[in-house]
Write an enzyme that holds these catalytic residues in place. Structure first.
Site, PDB file in Angstrom:
ATOM      1  N   GLU A 131      -2.789   7.937  -4.681  1.00 35.74           N
ATOM      2  CA  GLU A 131      -2.978   7.025  -5.802  1.00 35.74           C
ATOM      3  C   GLU A 131      -4.337   7.302  -6.435  1.00 35.74           C
ATOM      4  O   GLU A 131      -5.341   7.343  -5.707  1.00 35.74           O
ATOM      5  CB  GLU A 131      -2.895   5.572  -5.323  1.00 35.74           C
ATOM      6  CG  GLU A 131      -2.915   4.559  -6.449  1.00 35.74           C
ATOM      7  CD  GLU A 131      -2.644   3.139  -5.982  1.00 35.74           C
ATOM      8  OE1 GLU A 131      -3.414   2.243  -6.391  1.00 35.74           O
ATOM      9  OE2 GLU A 131      -1.682   2.923  -5.209  1.00 35.74           O
ATOM     10  N   ARG A 190       0.848  -1.189   0.000  1.00 33.85           N
ATOM     11  CA  ARG A 190       0.000   0.000   0.000  1.00 33.85           C
ATOM     12  C   ARG A 190       0.889   1.247   0.000  1.00 33.85           C
ATOM     13  O   ARG A 190       1.937   1.277   0.658  1.00 33.85           O
ATOM     14  CB  ARG A 190      -0.919   0.021   1.226  1.00 33.85           C
ATOM     15  CG  ARG A 190      -2.040  -1.010   1.172  1.00 33.85           C
ATOM     16  CD  ARG A 190      -3.048  -0.674   0.079  1.00 33.85           C
ATOM     17  NE  ARG A 190      -4.171  -1.589   0.057  1.00 33.85           N
ATOM     18  CZ  ARG A 190      -4.248  -2.687  -0.693  1.00 33.85           C
ATOM     19  NH1 ARG A 190      -3.208  -3.038  -1.456  1.00 33.85           N
ATOM     20  NH2 ARG A 190      -5.333  -3.444  -0.680  1.00 33.85           N
ATOM     21  N   HIS A 193      -0.326   0.188 -10.279  1.00 32.62           N
ATOM     22  CA  HIS A 193      -1.037  -0.837  -9.509  1.00 32.62           C
ATOM     23  C   HIS A 193      -1.393  -2.026 -10.411  1.00 32.62           C
ATOM     24  O   HIS A 193      -2.537  -2.494 -10.445  1.00 32.62           O
ATOM     25  CB  HIS A 193      -2.302  -0.249  -8.878  1.00 32.62           C
ATOM     26  CG  HIS A 193      -2.663  -0.899  -7.566  1.00 32.62           C
ATOM     27  ND1 HIS A 193      -3.078  -0.198  -6.467  1.00 32.62           N
ATOM     28  CD2 HIS A 193      -2.654  -2.200  -7.185  1.00 32.62           C
ATOM     29  CE1 HIS A 193      -3.320  -1.027  -5.468  1.00 32.62           C
ATOM     30  NE2 HIS A 193      -3.074  -2.265  -5.880  1.00 32.62           N
TER      31      HIS A 193
END
Length: 320
Positions: free
Chosen positions: A249, A220, A268
């Site tokens: 993000e 994360r 991602h």
């Protein structure tokens, strides 16, 4: 015994319908008093709370993602229901991506990909290198197997250091993090986001591995202080950072991490949906079979771990 009734939301995706039926249960509508709910949207949890309000008798909820910190913020993640997530489902593709990012950093591929001239030779090897992995779940287990041919010396950092991780050379607790970071050639983040691990790598810790080290994050974005990361990369205190997750993000256009020589960012994609969906379908079918048989479910969520919501992600560009 009656056939379990399982609702699918926010939509009855075909892969989920097949998985539920393969597991021996029946797909029903949300308003048909289902026994369980499968959340089919891997992109987020918007609408989960209204769905549960529509099906108050739901006893089990299956989530399609491994991290549940977003769901925690909604307040519905309580012991009143059994919760399962996709923990461990995506371990192998994510570990594969982590290895690719580590090798790219060691071989200076971010700099070379941007280069417009021949430049100096520079590269480090993963063979016999000290590697520190934060987290002790399925991703770490798969990554250790991938690192074995390189004879990497792997230290795993986990919440409880007394529980040794199989095939790791050493297992330590979070309290020992500062002692294992110095000298690490590669540092990989593969741990859950909790209050304890939010902003875990600040400026001081980012400098500990040294100017040749590669930092890889497939966990994360909020594990890392983004402003501090930009600072240490600019000053050369850290060799490179290869990130599949960021804070904020998505990473905004124009952010320094897009152009810093030692930075590599992938959007991602360690676990793209086209690769993840068959894996998630297999997990769902297995858990439905277990539910039908009264057996323990895979990927049980510890609803008491880090229950309070962590800080919200920052937005905008870092200072300086």
């Amino acid at each position: 015994m009656p056939i379990p009734r399982i609702a699918l939301a926010p939509e009855p995706a075909a892969w989920a319908v097949r998985a539920v039926e393969d597991g021996g249960a029946q797909v029903v509508a949300l308003d048909a008093d289902p026994d369980a709910l499968v959340w089919t949207s891997p992109g987020g949890w918007s609408g989960l709370v209204p769905a549960l309000q529509q099906a108050p008798g739901t006893r089990w909820v299956q989530l399609p993602f491994a991290g549940v910190e977003g769901v925690r913020t909604t307040g519905v993640l309580t012991s009143a229901r059994i919760w399962t997530c996709a923990k461990g489902v995506y371990a192998e593709p994510v570990a594969e991506h982590a290895l690719a990012l580590a090798l790219a950093g060691l071989r200076k591929l971010p700099e070379r990909a941007r280069a417009t001239t021949w430049g100096p030779q520079a590269a480090l090897t993963l063979y016999d290198a000290p590697v520190v992995v934060l987290g002790a779940g399925g991703i770490t287990e798969a990554l250790i197997a991938l690192l074995a041919p390189f004879r990497a010396r792997v230290t795993v950092v986990r919440r409880d250091g007394s529980k040794a991780v199989p095939r790791a050379d050493r297992t330590v607790g979070l309290a020992d993090l500062d002692t294992v970071l110095p000298g690490a050639r590669v540092v990989v983040l593969a741990l859950a986001l909790t209050e304890q691990t939010d902003q875990l790598l600040d400026a001081r810790r980012l400098r500990l591995p040294g100017p040749d080290a590669v930092l890889v994050n497939v966990a994360r974005g909020r594990h890392i202080d983004t402003d501090a990361l930009v600072e240490v990369l600019r000053e050369g205190s850290l060799g490179s950072a290869a990130l599949d997750v960021t804070d904020p993000e998505p990473l905004p256009d124009g952010h320094p991490l897009w152009t810093l020589p030692g930075a590599l960012v992938t959007p991602h994609t360690a676990n793209p949906w086209q690769a993840a969906q068959p894996l998630l379908a297999a997990r769902l079918a297995d858990n439905v079979r277990r539910w039908v048989a009264g057996e323990p479910l895979l990927g049980r969520v510890d609803v008491d771990a880090g229950c309070r919501p962590v800080r919200r992600a920052r937005t905008g560009l870092p200072r300086g």
